[in-house]
Design a protein around this motif. Structure first.
Motif, PDB file in Angstrom:
ATOM      1  N   LYS A  31     -21.891  56.829 -59.647  1.00 22.78           N
ATOM      2  CA  LYS A  31     -23.203  57.693 -59.245  1.00 22.78           C
ATOM      3  C   LYS A  31     -24.145  57.180 -60.598  1.00 22.78           C
ATOM      4  O   LYS A  31     -25.263  57.315 -60.176  1.00 22.78           O
ATOM      5  N   ASP A  32     -23.820  56.616 -61.690  1.00 22.11           N
ATOM      6  CA  ASP A  32     -24.562  56.152 -62.781  1.00 22.11           C
ATOM      7  C   ASP A  32     -25.450  55.021 -62.232  1.00 22.11           C
ATOM      8  O   ASP A  32     -26.222  54.450 -62.802  1.00 22.11           O
ATOM      9  N   ARG A  33     -25.046  54.459 -61.061  1.00 22.66           N
ATOM     10  CA  ARG A  33     -25.696  53.263 -60.719  1.00 22.66           C
ATOM     11  C   ARG A  33     -26.906  53.807 -59.493  1.00 22.66           C
ATOM     12  O   ARG A  33     -27.062  53.028 -58.805  1.00 22.66           O
ATOM     13  N   ARG A  34     -27.263  54.857 -59.590  1.00 20.82           N
ATOM     14  CA  ARG A  34     -28.315  55.481 -58.604  1.00 20.82           C
ATOM     15  C   ARG A  34     -29.503  54.793 -58.528  1.00 20.82           C
ATOM     16  O   ARG A  34     -29.929  54.413 -57.306  1.00 20.82           O
TER      17      ARG A  34
END
Length: 142
Positions: A31-34
């Motif tokens: 998710k931290d690559r949103r």
């Protein structure tokens, strides 16, 4: 789910986040690559939008989730469309908007985003979209 305090907005944000999450899951991204899933979606949507006629752009846009529709139309210049692009030019256009390293290359990025996007558009509209594309680009659409 994001809570804005207005249920209609909450629903729009939730739908947009679900689409971005589907892109992340398809790539195996956390998710931290949103920001990357957003940039991939934006780049593909803009290349697709600019290749379509004004009518075709509107038909596809009408089926997109509300917030994604805003991304799709952001910066659009209807008087300058359609932009004729072959397969390689389409991929180059997406690459211009995606400032991150791409594992698997631009073609895989485009294919993955389009596969996810296909799930958010009616089968009839997707078929019509594919039928209206030049042969070299029709093969890009799943």
């Amino acid at each position: 789910m994001v809570a804005t305090g207005f249920s209609s907005f909450d629903t729009m944000v939730d739908k947009a986040n679900r689409l971005l999450k589907e892109i992340e899951q398809a790539f195996g991204w956390p998710k931290d690559r949103r920001n990357q899933s957003y940039a991939a979606l934006r780049g593909v949507l803009h290349a697709l939008r600019d290749r379509l006629s004004v009518d075709e752009t509107a038909q596809l846009g009408a089926q997109l989730p509300t917030l994604i529709r805003g991304v799709y139309y952001d910066g659009w210049k209807p008087a300058e469309t359609p932009v004729k692009m072959n397969r390689e030019e389409f991929f180059a256009r997406v690459r211009e908007e995606f400032p991150y390293a791409i594992e698997g290359g631009t073609e895989e990025l485009v294919h993955t985003v389009l596969e996810v996007l296909k799930g958010h558009v009616s089968e009839g509209e997707w078929g019509a979209l594919k039928a209206r594309m030049p042969k070299s680009l029709a093969t890009v659409l799943p």
